[in-house]
Motif scaffolding. Structure first.
Motif, PDB file in Angstrom:
ATOM      1  N   TYR A  73       0.810  -1.212   0.000  1.00 13.72           N
ATOM      2  CA  TYR A  73       0.000   0.000   0.000  1.00 13.72           C
ATOM      3  C   TYR A  73       0.849   1.270   0.000  1.00 13.72           C
ATOM      4  O   TYR A  73       0.338   2.359   0.172  1.00 13.72           O
ATOM      5  CB  TYR A  73      -0.945   0.016   1.202  1.00 13.72           C
ATOM      6  CG  TYR A  73      -0.252  -0.158   2.528  1.00 13.72           C
ATOM      7  CD1 TYR A  73       0.320   0.927   3.176  1.00 13.72           C
ATOM      8  CD2 TYR A  73      -0.162  -1.404   3.129  1.00 13.72           C
ATOM      9  CE1 TYR A  73       0.986   0.776   4.378  1.00 13.72           C
ATOM     10  CE2 TYR A  73       0.490  -1.559   4.340  1.00 13.72           C
ATOM     11  CZ  TYR A  73       1.051  -0.467   4.964  1.00 13.72           C
ATOM     12  OH  TYR A  73       1.706  -0.622   6.146  1.00 13.72           O
ATOM     13  N   TYR A  74       2.139   1.152  -0.218  1.00  9.13           N
ATOM     14  CA  TYR A  74       3.031   2.307  -0.276  1.00  9.13           C
ATOM     15  C   TYR A  74       2.752   3.038  -1.586  1.00  9.13           C
ATOM     16  O   TYR A  74       3.095   2.565  -2.658  1.00  9.13           O
ATOM     17  CB  TYR A  74       4.470   1.797  -0.230  1.00  9.13           C
ATOM     18  CG  TYR A  74       5.493   2.786   0.244  1.00  9.13           C
ATOM     19  CD1 TYR A  74       5.318   3.511   1.407  1.00  9.13           C
ATOM     20  CD2 TYR A  74       6.657   2.971  -0.469  1.00  9.13           C
ATOM     21  CE1 TYR A  74       6.285   4.385   1.858  1.00  9.13           C
ATOM     22  CE2 TYR A  74       7.635   3.844  -0.031  1.00  9.13           C
ATOM     23  CZ  TYR A  74       7.433   4.545   1.126  1.00  9.13           C
ATOM     24  OH  TYR A  74       8.391   5.423   1.570  1.00  9.13           O
ATOM     25  N   THR A  75       2.091   4.170  -1.522  1.00  9.96           N
ATOM     26  CA  THR A  75       1.658   4.875  -2.725  1.00  9.96           C
ATOM     27  C   THR A  75       2.763   5.744  -3.303  1.00  9.96           C
ATOM     28  O   THR A  75       3.761   6.028  -2.640  1.00  9.96           O
ATOM     29  CB  THR A  75       0.444   5.766  -2.419  1.00  9.96           C
ATOM     30  OG1 THR A  75       0.866   6.819  -1.546  1.00  9.96           O
ATOM     31  CG2 THR A  75      -0.687   4.975  -1.794  1.00  9.96           C
ATOM     32  N   ALA A  76       2.539   6.216  -4.516  1.00  2.67           N
ATOM     33  CA  ALA A  76       3.497   7.109  -5.156  1.00  2.67           C
ATOM     34  C   ALA A  76       3.650   8.397  -4.349  1.00  2.67           C
ATOM     35  O   ALA A  76       4.749   8.932  -4.231  1.00  2.67           O
ATOM     36  CB  ALA A  76       3.051   7.421  -6.577  1.00  2.67           C
ATOM     37  N   GLN A  77       2.561   8.887  -3.765  1.00  3.64           N
ATOM     38  CA  GLN A  77       2.629  10.105  -2.967  1.00  3.64           C
ATOM     39  C   GLN A  77       3.456   9.895  -1.699  1.00  3.64           C
ATOM     40  O   GLN A  77       4.260  10.749  -1.331  1.00  3.64           O
ATOM     41  CB  GLN A  77       1.220  10.600  -2.584  1.00  3.64           C
ATOM     42  CG  GLN A  77       0.406  11.113  -3.746  1.00  3.64           C
ATOM     43  CD  GLN A  77      -0.224   9.976  -4.562  1.00  3.64           C
ATOM     44  OE1 GLN A  77      -0.279   8.828  -4.134  1.00  3.64           O
ATOM     45  NE2 GLN A  77      -0.683  10.300  -5.757  1.00  3.64           N
ATOM     46  N   GLN A  78       3.274   8.764  -1.040  1.00  9.09           N
ATOM     47  CA  GLN A  78       4.069   8.470   0.160  1.00  9.09           C
ATOM     48  C   GLN A  78       5.540   8.305  -0.205  1.00  9.09           C
ATOM     49  O   GLN A  78       6.418   8.762   0.511  1.00  9.09           O
ATOM     50  CB  GLN A  78       3.552   7.195   0.841  1.00  9.09           C
ATOM     51  CG  GLN A  78       2.199   7.353   1.480  1.00  9.09           C
ATOM     52  CD  GLN A  78       1.615   6.015   1.888  1.00  9.09           C
ATOM     53  OE1 GLN A  78       1.736   5.019   1.173  1.00  9.09           O
ATOM     54  NE2 GLN A  78       0.985   5.996   3.045  1.00  9.09           N
ATOM     55  N   SER A  79       5.782   7.669  -1.320  1.00  7.20           N
ATOM     56  CA  SER A  79       7.150   7.478  -1.788  1.00  7.20           C
ATOM     57  C   SER A  79       7.805   8.821  -2.102  1.00  7.20           C
ATOM     58  O   SER A  79       8.940   9.085  -1.700  1.00  7.20           O
ATOM     59  CB  SER A  79       7.139   6.591  -3.029  1.00  7.20           C
ATOM     60  OG  SER A  79       8.383   6.577  -3.661  1.00  7.20           O
TER      61      SER A  79
ATOM     62  N   SER B 118       3.176   1.022 -11.361  1.00  7.94           N
ATOM     63  CA  SER B 118       3.449  -0.235 -10.666  1.00  7.94           C
ATOM     64  C   SER B 118       4.954  -0.493 -10.544  1.00  7.94           C
ATOM     65  O   SER B 118       5.362  -1.511 -10.008  1.00  7.94           O
ATOM     66  CB  SER B 118       2.790  -1.399 -11.417  1.00  7.94           C
ATOM     67  OG  SER B 118       3.324  -1.495 -12.724  1.00  7.94           O
TER      68      SER B 118
ATOM     69  N   ARG C 161       8.846   0.189  -9.243  1.00  8.00           N
ATOM     70  CA  ARG C 161       9.647   0.722  -8.148  1.00  8.00           C
ATOM     71  C   ARG C 161      11.072   0.869  -8.674  1.00  8.00           C
ATOM     72  O   ARG C 161      11.568   0.004  -9.386  1.00  8.00           O
ATOM     73  CB  ARG C 161       9.608  -0.211  -6.948  1.00  8.00           C
ATOM     74  CG  ARG C 161       8.278  -0.127  -6.245  1.00  8.00           C
ATOM     75  CD  ARG C 161       8.273  -0.964  -4.988  1.00  8.00           C
ATOM     76  NE  ARG C 161       7.150  -0.709  -4.131  1.00  8.00           N
ATOM     77  CZ  ARG C 161       5.881  -0.948  -4.418  1.00  8.00           C
ATOM     78  NH1 ARG C 161       5.556  -1.429  -5.591  1.00  8.00           N
ATOM     79  NH2 ARG C 161       4.919  -0.711  -3.553  1.00  8.00           N
TER      80      ARG C 161
END
Length: 132
Positions: free
Chosen positions: A26-32, A60, A62
Motif C-alpha cells: 500500500y506504499y503509494t506514489a505520494q508516500q514514496s 506499478s 519501483r
C-alpha cells in the motif's frame, strides 16, 4: 503450521523493514515521493538534495532515485561544486527529462552523461516532474 507460517512472515517483514528493504503493497506514489521531493515556496516542489532512496514508485514500477548536493537526479548522492572545473551540460525539463520511473543510468540524460564522460564533460539533470 499456520501459526509458524504467520510468525515467519511477520519476522521476515520486521527484518526487511529494519534493513530498510521493506515497502508494503500500500506504499503509494505520494508516500514514496515525500522521501525525495519537498514543497518549495518559489518553484512549488523540488527534489531533496543528497537522497539515496530505493522505493521510488511510478505506477506499478519501483526504482532507486539518487540526488546530488544540488538536488538534481544523479547517478549517486555526491557533492557537486558550484563552480565547475570542466565543461558542464545542464538539462532542464519535466518528468520526461527527469526520467521518472527509471534509474539515472537508464534515462536519456544518463545516457548522454555516459557518452560525454570520456570527453570530460560533466552532465547534470536539473529536471523535475511537472516543470513543463
Amino acid at each position: 503450521m499456520l501459526v509458524a507460517v504467520v510468525a515467519l512472515d511477520f519476522g521476515a517483514a520486521a527484518l526487511l523493514k529494519a534493513l530498510g528493504r521493506f515497502s508494503p503493497a500500500y506504499y503509494t506514489a505520494q508516500q514514496s515521493a515525500r522521501q525525495y521531493r519537498r514543497p518549495d515556496p518559489m518553484l512549488h516542489h523540488v527534489l531533496i538534495p543528497n537522497v539515496d532512496f530505493d522505493w521510488a514508485v511510478w505506477g506499478s514500477q519501483r526504482y532507486r532515485i539518487r540526488t546530488n548536493s544540488l538536488g538534481f537526479k544523479d547517478r549517486s548522492s555526491r557533492d557537486v561544486a558550484l563552480q565547475p572545473d570542466r565543461p558542464r551540460l545542464i538539462f532542464i525539463g519535466d518528468s520526461f527529462t527527469e526520467g521518472v520511473g527509471f534509474e539515472y543510468d537508464d534515462t536519456a540524460v544518463g545516457r548522454v552523461d555516459r557518452a560525454l564522460a570520456a570527453r570530460g564533460v560533466e552532465v547534470l539533470n536539473a529536471a523535475v516532474g511537472s516543470y513543463s
